[in-house]
Design a protein around this motif. Structure first.
Motif, mmCIF file in Angstrom:
data_model
loop_
_atom_site.group_PDB
_atom_site.id
_atom_site.type_symbol
_atom_site.label_atom_id
_atom_site.label_comp_id
_atom_site.label_asym_id
_atom_site.label_seq_id
_atom_site.Cartn_x
_atom_site.Cartn_y
_atom_site.Cartn_z
ATOM 1 N N LEU A 1 -6.171 -1.001 -3.272
ATOM 2 C CA LEU A 1 -4.973 -2.095 -3.200
ATOM 3 C C LEU A 1 -5.732 -3.530 -2.947
ATOM 4 O O LEU A 1 -5.632 -4.491 -3.885
ATOM 5 C CB LEU A 1 -3.897 -1.903 -2.302
ATOM 6 C CG LEU A 1 -3.008 -3.016 -1.856
ATOM 7 C CD1 LEU A 1 -2.427 -3.241 -3.207
ATOM 8 C CD2 LEU A 1 -2.112 -2.900 -0.818
ATOM 9 N N ASP B 1 -6.352 1.788 1.058
ATOM 10 C CA ASP B 1 -6.400 -0.016 1.323
ATOM 11 C C ASP B 1 -7.744 -0.578 0.366
ATOM 12 O O ASP B 1 -7.350 -1.637 -0.143
ATOM 13 C CB ASP B 1 -7.230 -0.196 2.733
ATOM 14 C CG ASP B 1 -5.994 0.208 3.832
ATOM 15 O OD1 ASP B 1 -5.037 0.658 3.510
ATOM 16 O OD2 ASP B 1 -6.400 -0.072 5.137
ATOM 17 N N ARG C 1 0.700 -1.139 0.069
ATOM 18 C CA ARG C 1 -0.082 0.040 0.113
ATOM 19 C C ARG C 1 0.868 1.164 0.065
ATOM 20 O O ARG C 1 0.650 2.162 -0.872
ATOM 21 C CB ARG C 1 -1.085 -0.016 1.106
ATOM 22 C CG ARG C 1 -1.812 1.238 1.401
ATOM 23 C CD ARG C 1 -2.284 1.260 2.689
ATOM 24 N NE ARG C 1 -1.454 1.547 3.579
ATOM 25 C CZ ARG C 1 -1.620 1.604 4.842
ATOM 26 N NH1 ARG C 1 -2.443 0.905 5.434
ATOM 27 N NH2 ARG C 1 -0.320 1.796 5.587
#
Length: 106
Positions: A52, A49, A42
Protein backbone atom coordinates in the motif's frame (compact mmCIF):
# COMPACT_ATOMS: atom_id res chain seq x y z
CA UNK A 1 -11.64 5.34 -38.60
CA UNK A 2 -12.09 1.58 -38.20
CA UNK A 3 -12.82 -0.17 -34.89
CA UNK A 4 -9.19 -1.18 -34.28
CA UNK A 5 -8.02 2.40 -34.75
CA UNK A 6 -10.77 3.63 -32.41
CA UNK A 7 -9.66 1.11 -29.78
CA UNK A 8 -6.01 2.16 -30.14
CA UNK A 9 -6.98 5.79 -29.72
CA UNK A 10 -9.09 5.06 -26.64
CA UNK A 11 -6.45 2.84 -25.03
CA UNK A 12 -3.84 5.55 -25.65
CA UNK A 13 -5.96 7.89 -23.48
CA UNK A 14 -5.84 5.57 -20.47
CA UNK A 15 -3.50 6.63 -17.68
CA UNK A 16 -0.63 4.24 -16.98
CA UNK A 17 -0.76 5.43 -13.37
CA UNK A 18 -4.07 3.61 -12.93
CA UNK A 19 -3.12 0.52 -14.92
CA UNK A 20 -2.45 -1.38 -11.70
CA UNK A 21 -5.72 -2.65 -10.25
CA UNK A 22 -4.76 -1.63 -6.71
CA UNK A 23 -4.15 1.99 -7.72
CA UNK A 24 -7.46 1.96 -9.53
CA UNK A 25 -9.14 0.63 -6.36
CA UNK A 26 -7.26 3.06 -4.13
CA UNK A 27 -8.35 6.06 -6.18
CA UNK A 28 -11.88 4.69 -6.39
CA UNK A 29 -12.05 4.70 -2.60
CA UNK A 30 -10.47 8.13 -2.26
CA UNK A 31 -12.67 9.94 -4.80
CA UNK A 32 -15.88 8.91 -3.01
CA UNK A 33 -14.62 9.64 0.52
CA UNK A 34 -13.16 12.73 2.12
CA UNK A 35 -10.20 11.41 4.16
CA UNK A 36 -9.42 7.70 4.53
CA UNK A 37 -6.80 6.40 6.95
CA UNK A 38 -4.01 4.00 6.03
CA UNK A 39 -5.40 1.03 7.98
CA UNK A 40 -8.84 1.34 6.38
CA UNK A 41 -7.27 1.45 2.91
CA UNK A 42 -4.98 -1.48 3.67
CA UNK A 43 -7.83 -3.61 4.95
CA UNK A 44 -10.27 -2.65 2.18
CA UNK A 45 -7.74 -3.47 -0.54
CA UNK A 46 -6.27 -6.48 1.32
CA UNK A 47 -2.70 -5.23 0.88
CA UNK A 48 0.40 -5.41 3.00
CA UNK A 49 1.65 -2.19 4.57
CA UNK A 50 4.60 -2.09 2.17
CA UNK A 51 2.52 -2.69 -0.93
CA UNK A 52 0.00 0.00 0.00
CA UNK A 53 2.82 2.42 0.85
CA UNK A 54 4.31 1.88 -2.62
CA UNK A 55 1.02 2.62 -4.38
CA UNK A 56 0.44 5.66 -2.20
CA UNK A 57 3.94 6.92 -2.99
CA UNK A 58 3.32 6.62 -6.74
CA UNK A 59 -0.01 8.48 -6.53
CA UNK A 60 1.44 11.13 -4.22
CA UNK A 61 4.44 11.71 -6.49
CA UNK A 62 2.02 12.25 -9.39
CA UNK A 63 0.02 14.79 -7.36
CA UNK A 64 -3.08 12.60 -7.32
CA UNK A 65 -3.45 12.40 -3.53
CA UNK A 66 -2.57 14.40 -0.45
CA UNK A 67 -1.56 13.24 3.00
CA UNK A 68 -2.62 14.32 6.48
CA UNK A 69 -0.68 13.14 9.55
CA UNK A 70 -2.15 13.66 13.00
CA UNK A 71 -2.49 12.03 16.40
CA UNK A 72 -5.72 10.37 17.53
CA UNK A 73 -5.79 9.23 21.14
CA UNK A 74 -2.00 9.63 21.29
CA UNK A 75 -1.50 7.34 18.28
CA UNK A 76 -0.27 8.52 14.89
CA UNK A 77 -2.84 8.33 12.10
CA UNK A 78 -2.09 9.01 8.47
CA UNK A 79 -5.00 9.71 6.15
CA UNK A 80 -5.26 10.39 2.43
CA UNK A 81 -7.63 12.03 -0.01
CA UNK A 82 -7.72 12.63 -3.73
CA UNK A 83 -6.58 16.07 -4.88
CA UNK A 84 -8.74 18.06 -7.29
CA UNK A 85 -6.26 17.19 -10.04
CA UNK A 86 -6.40 13.54 -8.98
CA UNK A 87 -10.19 13.52 -9.16
CA UNK A 88 -10.13 15.02 -12.66
CA UNK A 89 -7.47 12.60 -13.88
CA UNK A 90 -9.29 9.61 -12.40
CA UNK A 91 -12.63 10.67 -13.90
CA UNK A 92 -10.95 11.14 -17.28
CA UNK A 93 -9.38 7.68 -16.99
CA UNK A 94 -12.77 6.13 -16.16
CA UNK A 95 -14.35 7.92 -19.12
CA UNK A 96 -11.70 6.54 -21.46
CA UNK A 97 -12.17 3.08 -19.96
CA UNK A 98 -15.95 3.30 -20.48
CA UNK A 99 -15.43 4.35 -24.11
CA UNK A 100 -13.11 1.42 -24.65
CA UNK A 101 -15.59 -1.03 -23.12
CA UNK A 102 -18.36 0.32 -25.36
CA UNK A 103 -16.17 -0.33 -28.41
CA UNK A 104 -15.35 -3.85 -27.25
CA UNK A 105 -18.98 -4.71 -26.51
CA UNK A 106 -20.28 -3.57 -29.92
Amino acid sequence: MNKVDEMKSTVAGLSKLYSHRMRLGLMGILVVNDWVDFVTLRDALKLTDGSLAGHIKALDKAGQIETEKRFVEDKPRTSYRATAAGRRAFEQHLGELEDFLKLVNN
